[in-house]
Write a protein that holds these residues in place. Structure first.
Motif, PDB file in Angstrom:
ATOM      1  N   UNK A  85      -0.004 -15.131   3.871  1.00 12.62           N
ATOM      2  CA  UNK A  85       0.769 -16.356   3.993  1.00 12.62           C
ATOM      3  C   UNK A  85       1.079 -16.704   5.440  1.00 12.62           C
ATOM      4  N   UNK A  86       0.936 -15.736   6.339  1.00 13.07           N
ATOM      5  CA  UNK A  86       1.265 -15.998   7.737  1.00 13.07           C
ATOM      6  C   UNK A  86       0.609 -14.954   8.622  1.00 13.07           C
ATOM      7  N   UNK A  87       0.577 -15.263   9.926  1.00 12.44           N
ATOM      8  CA  UNK A  87       0.049 -14.299  10.897  1.00 12.44           C
ATOM      9  C   UNK A  87       0.936 -13.067  10.949  1.00 12.44           C
ATOM     10  N   UNK A  88       2.231 -13.251  10.633  1.00 17.46           N
ATOM     11  CA  UNK A  88       3.170 -12.136  10.633  1.00 17.46           C
ATOM     12  C   UNK A  88       2.768 -11.098   9.585  1.00 17.46           C
ATOM     13  N   UNK A  89       2.411 -11.563   8.377  1.00 18.94           N
ATOM     14  CA  UNK A  89       1.986 -10.652   7.331  1.00 18.94           C
ATOM     15  C   UNK A  89       0.663  -9.980   7.685  1.00 18.94           C
ATOM     16  N   UNK A  90      -0.275 -10.762   8.211  1.00  7.18           N
ATOM     17  CA  UNK A  90      -1.577 -10.212   8.578  1.00  7.18           C
ATOM     18  C   UNK A  90      -1.421  -9.126   9.640  1.00  7.18           C
ATOM     19  N   UNK A  91      -0.540  -9.368  10.621  1.00  7.92           N
ATOM     20  CA  UNK A  91      -0.297  -8.395  11.685  1.00  7.92           C
ATOM     21  C   UNK A  91       0.314  -7.115  11.117  1.00  7.92           C
ATOM     22  N   UNK A  92       1.245  -7.277  10.165  1.00  9.32           N
ATOM     23  CA  UNK A  92       1.893  -6.117   9.559  1.00  9.32           C
ATOM     24  C   UNK A  92       0.869  -5.262   8.816  1.00  9.32           C
ATOM     25  N   UNK A  93       0.000  -5.904   8.037  1.00  9.62           N
ATOM     26  CA  UNK A  93      -1.021  -5.175   7.282  1.00  9.62           C
ATOM     27  C   UNK A  93      -1.982  -4.450   8.218  1.00  9.62           C
ATOM     28  N   UNK A  94      -2.321  -5.097   9.327  1.00  6.67           N
ATOM     29  CA  UNK A  94      -3.225  -4.481  10.305  1.00  6.67           C
ATOM     30  C   UNK A  94      -2.586  -3.236  10.937  1.00  6.67           C
ATOM     31  N   UNK A  95      -1.303  -3.331  11.265  1.00  9.04           N
ATOM     32  CA  UNK A  95      -0.602  -2.181  11.858  1.00  9.04           C
ATOM     33  C   UNK A  95      -0.462  -1.047  10.841  1.00  9.04           C
ATOM     34  N   UNK A  96      -0.255  -1.393   9.574  1.00 12.12           N
ATOM     35  CA  UNK A  96      -0.113  -0.363   8.538  1.00 12.12           C
ATOM     36  C   UNK A  96      -1.405   0.448   8.411  1.00 12.12           C
ATOM     37  N   UNK A 149      -3.326   1.379  10.623  1.00 13.82           N
ATOM     38  CA  UNK A 149      -3.424   2.365  11.712  1.00 13.82           C
ATOM     39  C   UNK A 149      -2.358   3.455  11.603  1.00 13.82           C
ATOM     40  N   UNK A 150      -1.481   3.328  10.607  1.00  9.29           N
ATOM     41  CA  UNK A 150      -0.354   4.259  10.483  1.00  9.29           C
ATOM     42  C   UNK A 150      -0.755   5.472   9.639  1.00  9.29           C
ATOM     43  N   UNK A 151      -0.338   6.646  10.084  1.00 10.00           N
ATOM     44  CA  UNK A 151      -0.592   7.869   9.312  1.00 10.00           C
ATOM     45  C   UNK A 151       0.598   8.125   8.401  1.00 10.00           C
ATOM     46  N   UNK A 152       0.451   7.755   7.142  1.00  8.34           N
ATOM     47  CA  UNK A 152       1.519   7.917   6.166  1.00  8.34           C
ATOM     48  C   UNK A 152       0.923   8.071   4.779  1.00  8.34           C
ATOM     49  N   UNK A 153       1.679   8.744   3.893  1.00  5.35           N
ATOM     50  CA  UNK A 153       1.230   8.891   2.511  1.00  5.35           C
ATOM     51  C   UNK A 153       1.451   7.613   1.710  1.00  5.35           C
ATOM     52  N   UNK A 154       2.327   6.759   2.222  1.00  2.00           N
ATOM     53  CA  UNK A 154       2.607   5.499   1.525  1.00  2.00           C
ATOM     54  C   UNK A 154       1.398   4.565   1.630  1.00  2.00           C
ATOM     55  N   UNK A 155       1.000   4.006   0.499  1.00  2.00           N
ATOM     56  CA  UNK A 155      -0.119   3.079   0.455  1.00  2.00           C
ATOM     57  C   UNK A 155       0.410   1.647   0.382  1.00  2.00           C
ATOM     58  N   UNK A 156      -0.167   0.766   1.191  1.00  2.00           N
ATOM     59  CA  UNK A 156       0.237  -0.646   1.206  1.00  2.00           C
ATOM     60  C   UNK A 156      -0.705  -1.436   0.313  1.00  2.00           C
ATOM     61  N   UNK A 157      -0.143  -2.114  -0.681  1.00  2.00           N
ATOM     62  CA  UNK A 157      -0.951  -2.912  -1.605  1.00  2.00           C
ATOM     63  C   UNK A 157      -0.597  -4.381  -1.493  1.00  2.00           C
ATOM     64  N   UNK A 158      -1.625  -5.224  -1.577  1.00  2.00           N
ATOM     65  CA  UNK A 158      -1.413  -6.671  -1.495  1.00  2.00           C
ATOM     66  C   UNK A 158      -1.102  -7.272  -2.866  1.00  2.00           C
ATOM     67  N   UNK A 159      -1.767  -6.766  -3.900  1.00  2.00           N
ATOM     68  CA  UNK A 159      -1.546  -7.299  -5.242  1.00  2.00           C
ATOM     69  C   UNK A 159      -0.249  -6.741  -5.822  1.00  2.00           C
ATOM     70  N   UNK A 160       0.704  -7.581  -6.119  1.00  2.00           N
ATOM     71  CA  UNK A 160       1.992  -7.144  -6.657  1.00  2.00           C
ATOM     72  C   UNK A 160       2.291  -7.901  -7.945  1.00  2.00           C
ATOM     73  N   UNK A 161       3.212  -7.362  -8.715  1.00  2.00           N
ATOM     74  CA  UNK A 161       3.607  -8.020  -9.960  1.00  2.00           C
ATOM     75  C   UNK A 161       4.523  -9.206  -9.677  1.00  2.00           C
ATOM     76  N   UNK A 162       4.464 -10.191 -10.552  1.00  2.00           N
ATOM     77  CA  UNK A 162       5.386 -11.317 -10.477  1.00  2.00           C
ATOM     78  C   UNK A 162       6.754 -10.859 -10.979  1.00  2.00           C
ATOM     79  N   UNK A 163       7.808 -11.224 -10.277  1.00  2.00           N
ATOM     80  CA  UNK A 163       9.170 -10.914 -10.708  1.00  2.00           C
ATOM     81  C   UNK A 163       9.754 -12.170 -11.348  1.00  2.00           C
ATOM     82  N   UNK A 164       9.959 -12.163 -12.672  1.00  2.00           N
ATOM     83  CA  UNK A 164      10.492 -13.373 -13.326  1.00  2.00           C
ATOM     84  C   UNK A 164      11.958 -13.584 -12.994  1.00  2.00           C
ATOM     85  N   UNK A 165      12.325 -14.823 -12.673  1.00  2.00           N
ATOM     86  CA  UNK A 165      13.719 -15.209 -12.473  1.00  2.00           C
ATOM     87  C   UNK A 165      13.901 -16.558 -13.158  1.00  2.00           C
TER      88      UNK A 165
END
Length: 407
Positions: A287-298, A300-316
């Motif tokens: 949605x923005x260069x900010x998100x793209x930059x965050x994903x790019x930095x992730x 390069x990060x050494x962590x067990x946490x996995x970053x996923x783009x596809x997420x569930x819809x939260x109904x409100x």
């Protein structure tokens, strides 16, 4: 998309019917001629391209179709560049300074160009010849820009893009649009909602994944008078909608009568059987260069946490919330991440209201320090979510730091 003067439609009562070309031999022949002209003009200035297009157009009655197809080839498949040894404005300054030192004459002009060419050859460490200076002096004028690249489409692709652009143009004058998306794959909903967010469309969403959604969008004329800026955003949504399997829409338009100049209401309907073809990619998008930059930095990060783009819809109530990312740990823990960057006060109020209504315990809000939340009437303390603040860029380590340690 096409400018308003190249849009064509007819009326059937209040219903607006846009012009669409058939994929027949006559129209494909026109498309072929235009594509051939663009290919032959690679490396030539835009003035030469326009000359050949004007020659093809002649005084034929279908000139607006040819202009529309040519506009799409220019705006979507062509790259025009300023070719000059220096920025043209700086080049003109250098030439005029040298010219002021001599008496004007043809010989003096040649000597000036030769002298500057020698200087620029030394300064730029590459050969510069007088003809390049002469060509570059006014290279910033549109007619002098060079067609450096042309991504040749097929005739079918060009006609499909033209038909889509004609339909998109209808939404320039939309005052209201109701969109029904019916029991589709959840991934299709996510893509559509992300484009709604990307184009900053103010919408009211009802429904759920199992039964489908009704999306109401306020259009250009209802919000901003005669401005088409918001209408352009609605028009950009259409190619994304074409990736959804089953849908229908109805738009209310504000038309101006050609003769009386009085405003009148128009209607436009469309559904998933329309036969239009999208040129938008189905894959991941940000949605923005900010998100793209965050994903790019992730990455390069050494962590067990996995970053996923596809997420569930939260109904409100009355809508859905689509977080930007999901963080998943091998031990089964999962957190949703929503990045709140640079937005208007009304958007911030809506966003934080959504967060409160969602009442999601595993939600992380990343909030820009540049936002004036107080002016927007937002209190972060009232928000049931983990919070991380950032300045210009969101760092993955900052997000990981707010996640509670495993108990």
């Amino acid at each position: 998309m096409l400018p308003s003067d190249l849009l064509m439609h007819r009326l059937n009562g209040e219903t607006v019917i846009p012009k669409r070309l058939k994929l027949d031999d006559p129209h494909q022949a026109i498309a072929t001629e235009l594509i051939t002209i663009f290919e032959s003009c690679k490396g030539q200035p835009q003035s030469e391209l326009d000359r050949q297009l004007q020659e093809l157009e002649g005084d034929t009655p279908d000139y607006r179709v040819k202009r529309g197809l040519a506009h799409i080839l220019k705006s979507s498949f062509s790259t025009f560049e300023i070719i000059s040894p220096l920025e043209p404005q700086e080049l003109r300054r250098r030439v005029f300074e040298l010219s002021a030192q001599v008496i004007p004459s043809q010989q003096a002009t040649s000597e000036t160009l030769e002298k500057l060419a020698e200087k620029l050859t030394q300064e730029l460490n590459r050969e510069v010849i007088p003809s390049q200076i002469k060509q570059g002096l006014y290279a910033d004028l549109m007619e002098n820009q060079i067609l450096t690249q042309f991504d040749t489409p097929t005739t079918e692709d060009l006609i499909h893009r033209y038909n889509l652009s004609q339909v998109q143009g209808i939404f320039y004058r939309a005052s209201h649009m109701t969109l029904n998306v019916h029991r589709n794959d959840p991934g299709e909903y996510k893509l559509l909602f992300r484009y709604l967010k990307l184009f900053q469309l103010m919408s009211y969403i009802e429904g759920d994944v199992d039964y489908g959604f009704t999306i109401t969008v306020d259009g250009a004329t209802s919000l901003f008078g005669t401005s088409t800026r918001y209408g352009l955003a609605i028009a950009k949504l259409l190619p994304a909608l074409l990736h959804v399997t089953k849908w229908s829409l109805q738009a209310t338009l504000v038309e101006k009568d050609t003769y009386s100049k009085q405003k009148r209401k128009g209607l436009f309907t469309l559904d998933s059987e329309c036969g239009l073809v999208s040129h938008y990619p189905v894959g991941k998008m940000y949605d923005s260069a900010l998100e793209a930059s965050f994903a790019e930095k992730w990455a390069d990060l050494k962590t067990e946490w996995k970053l996923e783009r596809e997420v569930d819809l939260i109904p409100i109530p009355g809508s859905v919330m689509i977080p930007d990312f999901r963080l998943v740990h091998p031990d089964g823990r999962s957190y949703l991440l929503e990045i709140v960057g640079y937005w208007r006060p009304e958007y911030l109020r809506k966003k934080f209201s959504q967060v409160r209504q969602a009442n999601c315990e595993n939600l992380i809000l990343a909030i820009s320090e540049r936002l004036n939340l107080e002016k927007a009437g937002v209190k972060v303390s009232d928000t049931p979510a983990l919070t991380v603040w950032f300045k210009d860029k969101l760092l993955p380590k900052s997000v990981l730091q707010v996640i509670p340690s495993e108990s």
